[in-house]
Every structure is written in C-alpha cells, then in structure tokens.
Motif scaffolding. Sequence first.
Motif, PDB file in Angstrom:
ATOM      1  N   ARG A 106       0.943  -1.422   0.233  1.00  0.00           N
ATOM      2  CA  ARG A 106      -0.042   0.041   0.089  1.00  0.00           C
ATOM      3  C   ARG A 106       0.849   1.223   0.036  1.00  0.00           C
ATOM      4  O   ARG A 106       0.466   2.154  -0.867  1.00  0.00           O
ATOM      5  CB  ARG A 106      -0.981   0.098   1.283  1.00  0.00           C
ATOM      6  CG  ARG A 106      -2.269  -0.504   0.926  1.00  0.00           C
ATOM      7  CD  ARG A 106      -3.238  -0.376   2.040  1.00  0.00           C
ATOM      8  NE  ARG A 106      -3.616  -1.698   2.576  1.00  0.00           N
ATOM      9  CZ  ARG A 106      -3.417  -2.070   3.932  1.00  0.00           C
ATOM     10  NH1 ARG A 106      -3.155  -1.222   4.714  1.00  0.00           N
ATOM     11  NH2 ARG A 106      -3.776  -3.278   4.131  1.00  0.00           N
ATOM     12  N   ARG A 107       1.848   1.307   0.777  1.00  0.00           N
ATOM     13  CA  ARG A 107       2.770   2.475   0.818  1.00  0.00           C
ATOM     14  C   ARG A 107       3.450   2.724  -0.538  1.00  0.00           C
ATOM     15  O   ARG A 107       3.682   3.676  -1.248  1.00  0.00           O
ATOM     16  CB  ARG A 107       3.766   2.349   1.938  1.00  0.00           C
ATOM     17  CG  ARG A 107       4.690   3.360   2.181  1.00  0.00           C
ATOM     18  CD  ARG A 107       5.832   3.065   3.053  1.00  0.00           C
ATOM     19  NE  ARG A 107       5.342   4.160   4.329  1.00  0.00           N
ATOM     20  CZ  ARG A 107       5.978   4.089   5.405  1.00  0.00           C
ATOM     21  NH1 ARG A 107       7.112   3.453   5.555  1.00  0.00           N
ATOM     22  NH2 ARG A 107       5.746   4.853   6.335  1.00  0.00           N
ATOM     23  N   TRP A 144       2.316   1.587  -3.452  1.00  0.00           N
ATOM     24  CA  TRP A 144       1.197   1.989  -4.332  1.00  0.00           C
ATOM     25  C   TRP A 144       0.968   3.570  -3.981  1.00  0.00           C
ATOM     26  O   TRP A 144       0.970   4.223  -5.066  1.00  0.00           O
ATOM     27  CB  TRP A 144       0.117   1.379  -4.153  1.00  0.00           C
ATOM     28  CG  TRP A 144      -1.083   1.629  -5.154  1.00  0.00           C
ATOM     29  CD1 TRP A 144      -2.084   2.390  -4.885  1.00  0.00           C
ATOM     30  CD2 TRP A 144      -1.039   1.041  -6.389  1.00  0.00           C
ATOM     31  NE1 TRP A 144      -2.844   2.430  -6.040  1.00  0.00           N
ATOM     32  CE2 TRP A 144      -2.304   1.941  -6.819  1.00  0.00           C
ATOM     33  CE3 TRP A 144      -0.346   0.490  -7.148  1.00  0.00           C
ATOM     34  CZ2 TRP A 144      -2.713   1.414  -8.197  1.00  0.00           C
ATOM     35  CZ3 TRP A 144      -0.750   0.450  -8.483  1.00  0.00           C
ATOM     36  CH2 TRP A 144      -1.986   1.014  -8.972  1.00  0.00           C
ATOM     37  N   ASP A 145       0.605   3.781  -2.586  1.00  0.00           N
ATOM     38  CA  ASP A 145       0.389   5.205  -2.492  1.00  0.00           C
ATOM     39  C   ASP A 145       1.510   6.092  -2.851  1.00  0.00           C
ATOM     40  O   ASP A 145       1.383   7.205  -3.452  1.00  0.00           O
ATOM     41  CB  ASP A 145       0.052   5.463  -1.043  1.00  0.00           C
ATOM     42  CG  ASP A 145      -1.112   4.828  -0.712  1.00  0.00           C
ATOM     43  OD1 ASP A 145      -1.709   4.493  -1.628  1.00  0.00           O
ATOM     44  OD2 ASP A 145      -1.357   4.655   0.584  1.00  0.00           O
ATOM     45  N   ASN A 146       2.873   5.743  -2.600  1.00  0.00           N
ATOM     46  CA  ASN A 146       3.823   6.808  -3.116  1.00  0.00           C
ATOM     47  C   ASN A 146       4.002   6.954  -4.814  1.00  0.00           C
ATOM     48  O   ASN A 146       4.453   7.811  -5.076  1.00  0.00           O
ATOM     49  CB  ASN A 146       5.263   6.068  -2.391  1.00  0.00           C
ATOM     50  CG  ASN A 146       5.355   6.390  -1.018  1.00  0.00           C
ATOM     51  OD1 ASN A 146       4.697   7.157  -0.398  1.00  0.00           O
ATOM     52  ND2 ASN A 146       6.237   5.751  -0.459  1.00  0.00           N
ATOM     53  N   ASN A 147       3.644   5.813  -5.273  1.00  0.00           N
ATOM     54  CA  ASN A 147       3.885   5.816  -6.927  1.00  0.00           C
ATOM     55  C   ASN A 147       2.722   6.114  -7.524  1.00  0.00           C
ATOM     56  O   ASN A 147       2.771   6.696  -8.647  1.00  0.00           O
ATOM     57  CB  ASN A 147       4.393   4.543  -7.405  1.00  0.00           C
ATOM     58  CG  ASN A 147       5.895   4.135  -6.857  1.00  0.00           C
ATOM     59  OD1 ASN A 147       6.643   5.058  -6.810  1.00  0.00           O
ATOM     60  ND2 ASN A 147       6.151   2.925  -6.749  1.00  0.00           N
ATOM     61  N   HIS A 148       1.478   5.851  -6.927  1.00  0.00           N
ATOM     62  CA  HIS A 148       0.417   6.148  -7.561  1.00  0.00           C
ATOM     63  C   HIS A 148      -0.655   7.209  -6.912  1.00  0.00           C
ATOM     64  O   HIS A 148      -1.745   7.727  -7.259  1.00  0.00           O
ATOM     65  CB  HIS A 148      -0.390   5.075  -7.998  1.00  0.00           C
ATOM     66  CG  HIS A 148       0.263   4.104  -8.798  1.00  0.00           C
ATOM     67  ND1 HIS A 148       1.014   3.190  -8.544  1.00  0.00           N
ATOM     68  CD2 HIS A 148       0.421   4.123 -10.214  1.00  0.00           C
ATOM     69  CE1 HIS A 148       1.472   2.573  -9.321  1.00  0.00           C
ATOM     70  NE2 HIS A 148       1.039   3.119 -10.380  1.00  0.00           N
ATOM     71  N   GLY A 149      -0.268   7.791  -5.567  1.00  0.00           N
ATOM     72  CA  GLY A 149      -1.291   7.977  -5.044  1.00  0.00           C
ATOM     73  C   GLY A 149      -1.500   9.870  -5.310  1.00  0.00           C
ATOM     74  O   GLY A 149      -2.707  10.088  -5.204  1.00  0.00           O
ATOM     75  N   GLU A 150      -0.665  10.705  -5.702  1.00  0.00           N
ATOM     76  CA  GLU A 150      -0.925  12.022  -6.042  1.00  0.00           C
ATOM     77  C   GLU A 150      -0.715  12.436  -7.557  1.00  0.00           C
ATOM     78  O   GLU A 150      -0.110  13.336  -7.821  1.00  0.00           O
ATOM     79  CB  GLU A 150       0.241  12.654  -5.169  1.00  0.00           C
ATOM     80  CG  GLU A 150       0.246  12.513  -3.941  1.00  0.00           C
ATOM     81  CD  GLU A 150      -0.327  13.553  -2.870  1.00  0.00           C
ATOM     82  OE1 GLU A 150      -0.519  14.519  -3.252  1.00  0.00           O
ATOM     83  OE2 GLU A 150      -0.552  13.189  -1.588  1.00  0.00           O
TER      84      GLU A 150
END
Length: 149
Positions: A139-140, A142-148
């Motif tokens: 999740r981390r 994914w969030d770092n690569n696709h989150g923003e």
Amino acid sequence: MAESKYLLLIRLAEDRQKAAGERMRLAQNRLADARSRQEQLDAFRGEYRQRLSSRGAQGISALQYQDFQRFLARLDEAMVQQQGEVERCTQRFLLERQAWQQEYKKLKAYEKLLQREQERAAVREARLQQKASDEFATRRFWDNNHGEE
C-alpha cells in the motif's frame, strides 16, 4: 491465544503422576520396612543361635535344648513368612514404579503436543504478521507511486 485443550490434559496427567508417585513412595517405604524386619529377624536368629552354642558349651538339659530348637524353628518360620512379605512388597513396588513411569510418559506426551501446538500457533502468527507487513508495504509503495497523480 485461547487456552489450549492440552492444558487440562496436562493438569490431569500431573495429578495422576503425583498420585502414582505417592503410591510408589509408600510401596518403597513398605519394602524398606519389610527388609528391615527381615534383617532384624535374621540378626535375632543369629544371636539366639549364638546363645544356644554358648549355653550348649556350658551344658544344658535336653528339655532346654528342645526349647531352644522349638524357638529356632519358630524363628525360621517367621523368616520364611518375612521373606514372602519382602517378595510381595518388592512386586508391589515394581508395579507402582511401572505405573508411575507410564503416567510420566503420558504427561511428557501431552507436554510435547502442547509444545507442537504452540509452535504451530507461533508460525501462524508470524505468517499473519508478515502478510500484514507485506500488505502495508505494498500500500505504501502504491500510494507513493500512484497516490498523487
């Protein structure tokens, strides 16, 4: 973790082992007492024979000699009976020791089952923690690569 089903079995096995140990201890004490009585009888018989020899050397009547012999015969009978008692006590002790050993083996088997159960639970817990850690890392990532985006 919930209380193991083996803990009850272990407690019961411990109780049975302690009871068997107490029975074995009592049988061992009876055996020691029987052997002690046998030794006392043997010592008394030896002393009595020595008295017969001493008095015989000084001269005793035929009636006194017969009394000595009758008493020695009774002592011999008592010795035979006591030997039987020692043998019975020995057999009882051996049976009680065997019973204690069987209870001890059962207890150790239950303890081993509990240990295996605990090891399996620890492995399951480690896997769950690893899975949770992997999911968190995923999740981390994914969030770092696709989150923003």
